[in-house]
Design an enzyme around this catalytic site. Structure first.
Site, PDB file in Angstrom:
ATOM      1  N   ASP A 112      24.934 -12.918 -35.763  1.00 42.86           N
ATOM      2  CA  ASP A 112      26.161 -12.164 -35.507  1.00 42.86           C
ATOM      3  C   ASP A 112      26.190 -10.850 -36.279  1.00 42.86           C
ATOM      4  O   ASP A 112      26.861  -9.902 -35.876  1.00 42.86           O
ATOM      5  CB  ASP A 112      27.394 -12.993 -35.920  1.00 42.86           C
ATOM      6  CG  ASP A 112      27.522 -14.285 -35.117  1.00 42.86           C
ATOM      7  OD1 ASP A 112      26.698 -14.499 -34.210  1.00 42.86           O
ATOM      8  OD2 ASP A 112      28.451 -15.064 -35.411  1.00 42.86           O
ATOM      9  N   ASP A 198      29.640  -6.666 -33.120  1.00 48.11           N
ATOM     10  CA  ASP A 198      28.871  -7.748 -33.738  1.00 48.11           C
ATOM     11  C   ASP A 198      27.459  -7.673 -33.159  1.00 48.11           C
ATOM     12  O   ASP A 198      27.284  -7.399 -31.953  1.00 48.11           O
ATOM     13  CB  ASP A 198      29.456  -9.122 -33.369  1.00 48.11           C
ATOM     14  CG  ASP A 198      30.682  -9.509 -34.205  1.00 48.11           C
ATOM     15  OD1 ASP A 198      31.172  -8.672 -34.988  1.00 48.11           O
ATOM     16  OD2 ASP A 198      31.143 -10.655 -34.052  1.00 48.11           O
ATOM     17  N   HIS A 249      29.862 -12.478 -28.012  1.00 50.75           N
ATOM     18  CA  HIS A 249      28.432 -12.717 -28.193  1.00 50.75           C
ATOM     19  C   HIS A 249      27.790 -13.101 -26.852  1.00 50.75           C
ATOM     20  O   HIS A 249      28.255 -13.996 -26.163  1.00 50.75           O
ATOM     21  CB  HIS A 249      28.158 -13.776 -29.262  1.00 50.75           C
ATOM     22  CG  HIS A 249      28.850 -13.421 -30.566  1.00 50.75           C
ATOM     23  ND1 HIS A 249      29.082 -14.327 -31.550  1.00 50.75           N
ATOM     24  CD2 HIS A 249      29.341 -12.237 -31.021  1.00 50.75           C
ATOM     25  CE1 HIS A 249      29.709 -13.723 -32.567  1.00 50.75           C
ATOM     26  NE2 HIS A 249      29.878 -12.445 -32.257  1.00 50.75           N
ATOM     27  N   ASP A 251      24.864 -14.404 -26.230  1.00 46.81           N
ATOM     28  CA  ASP A 251      23.793 -15.402 -26.175  1.00 46.81           C
ATOM     29  C   ASP A 251      24.217 -16.796 -25.723  1.00 46.81           C
ATOM     30  O   ASP A 251      23.441 -17.762 -25.866  1.00 46.81           O
ATOM     31  CB  ASP A 251      23.010 -15.450 -27.504  1.00 46.81           C
ATOM     32  CG  ASP A 251      23.892 -15.599 -28.722  1.00 46.81           C
ATOM     33  OD1 ASP A 251      25.122 -15.663 -28.565  1.00 46.81           O
ATOM     34  OD2 ASP A 251      23.346 -15.644 -29.841  1.00 46.81           O
ATOM     35  N   CYS A 357      22.218 -18.388 -32.372  1.00 42.85           N
ATOM     36  CA  CYS A 357      23.202 -17.803 -33.299  1.00 42.85           C
ATOM     37  C   CYS A 357      22.794 -18.015 -34.760  1.00 42.85           C
ATOM     38  O   CYS A 357      23.030 -17.149 -35.613  1.00 42.85           O
ATOM     39  CB  CYS A 357      24.563 -18.456 -33.115  1.00 42.85           C
ATOM     40  SG  CYS A 357      25.270 -18.303 -31.485  1.00 42.85           S
TER      41      CYS A 357
HETATM   42  N1  ABU Z   1      28.947 -17.385 -30.937  1.00 45.09           N
HETATM   43  C1  ABU Z   1      28.669 -17.644 -29.596  1.00 45.09           C
HETATM   44  C2  ABU Z   1      29.836 -18.290 -28.869  1.00 45.09           C
HETATM   45  C3  ABU Z   1      29.871 -17.941 -27.437  1.00 45.09           C
HETATM   46  C4  ABU Z   1      30.673 -18.884 -26.576  1.00 45.09           C
HETATM   47  O1  ABU Z   1      31.559 -19.570 -27.074  1.00 45.09           O
HETATM   48  O2  ABU Z   1      30.442 -18.968 -25.380  1.00 45.09           O
END
Ligand code: ABU
Length: 381
Positions: A112, A198, A249, A251, A357
């Protein structure tokens, strides 16, 4: 895998080249994330109840540490050098001239905060108050890499104030109808007044870097990335997933696995006008299967979605690590020709992430390549 001689100490141009060195996060000293304008943590299924504050219980930290250590051990069996962040006490309060928070968060998710773009380390601005100083657990490592090799550069993005004016405070109260109406405007809990991003909103694909506009990355942040990276030969592409009302995020949404192949989230399709970049150069987008856990079954204090299932870590273009219980995804990846390694990681979920992550790649074999020859956009500089 044959190691490339004289690889710079920091070298990673994409998400899939053969991995040589990596930082794995740590739950030591972790605290519960506090409520703040950029974050409204809730206990799963018990929305009205107060979210705990202060340090995480020792048992929860120990369970997560065991799984993070397990990942580190697995990586070492694969010939990857593993480094860990410095343990800090995140239960300390934080006060700057612009804000106060009762405690900080953790060092479980280096992804992050930190990103390697070629031979450069970038520290993100971050978007939440409790994470303002989250670069600190990695600073000793950054100095070490920077001192070790004169080819390594290090860029720290401008810190935003995180004052009240940086946030849209009513965001959390918007009814679903309003959220739907605003989804194409990409307006979330952060305003456009300061540069905010981030690092985990970025995805590296050689010369081309995708950046998701989200609750944690705004358009000013993307402009900063463009002006910083494009003179160095990168092309920065904003991307949007309009059906994700709380994007944070990239990913768990759009995961490049190898040249020509991206794992996508069926609940969060890419905006139509952003698709041609991938289609024109023959990239295949393949949907992740339904995760094993539903959103309601995710751990009580976990603020992330069930799509942590697709937060996989690539060891090479044909080898990937998946969470141990995500059998449907493991089967899909095997059918696509990947060797799939697995590791238990559910106890890490409440710290905001899974395998991608909780890691930060420092060194992968390889050089910058152009995987999108049809892209005609030529950045200035
Ligand atoms: N830190 C990634 C969380 C993404 C999501 O909750 O889909």
């Amino acid at each position: 895998m044959r190691e490339i001689a004289d690889l710079p100490a920091v070298n990673a141009w994409n998400e899939w080249d053969p991995l040589r060195e990596m930082v794995v996060g740590s739950a030591a000293g972790a605290a519960f994330e506090p409520a703040e304008p950029g974050n409204r943590p809730q206990i799963r299924g018990r929305a009205g109840e107060p979210f705990p504050a202060g340090p995480k219980p020792a048992e929860a930290v120990a369970r997560a540490e065991e799984e993070l250590d397990g990942l580190a051990a697995l990586l070492e069996t694969q010939g990857v050098t593993v480094r860990r962040p410095e343990a800090l006490d995140f239960s300390r309060p934080l006060r700057t001239p612009h804000f106060e928070v009762e405690n900080q968060y953790c060092a479980v998710c280096p992804r992050d905060v930190m990103i390697t773009l070629g031979n450069e380390i970038i520290e993100a601005t971050m978007s939440r108050r409790a994470r303002y100083f989250e670069y600190e657990p990695y600073r000793k490592l950054v100095y070490e890499y920077w001192e070790a090799d004169s080819r390594v550069s290090w860029t720290v993005a401008p810190k935003p104030t995180m004052a009240d004016g940086m946030y849209r405070r009513d965001f959390w109260e918007w009814p679903l109808q309003e959220r739907h109406a605003r989804m194409h405007a990409s307006e979330f809990c952060i305003t456009q007044k300061e540069i905010v991003f981030d690092a985990a909103d970025m995805s590296r694909m050689g010369r081309d870097i995708l950046v998701q506009e989200s609750m944690t990355t705004n358009r000013a942040g993307i402009r900063w990335l463009k002006r910083t990276l494009e003179p160095k030969g990168f092309r920065v592409h904003p991307v949007h997933f309009p059906l994700d009302y709380f994007p944070s995020h990239i990913d768990c949404t759009f995961v490049p696995l190898r040249p020509g192949l991206i794992l996508t989230n069926p609940d969060r399709p890419l905006r139509d006008d952003e698709l041609p970049m991938f289609v024109n150069d023959g990239w295949k987008l393949i949907e992740a299967p339904e995760p094993v856990l539903s959103n309601d079954e995710m751990p009580d204090y976990c603020q992330s979605s069930k799509w942590l299932s697709m937060n996989v870590l690539s060891l090479s273009p044909d080898k990937v690590i998946c969470e141990e219980q995500e059998k449907p995804l493991q089967d899909l990846l095997s059918s696509l020709g990947f060797e799939v390694l697995t590791v238990p990681f559910r106890n890490v979920f409440e710290y905001g992430g899974s395998l991608h992550c909780a890691t930060w790649d420092i060194r992968r074999d390889g050089v910058r390549e152009d995987y999108f020859p049809s892209v005609s956009y030529q950045p200035v500089g």
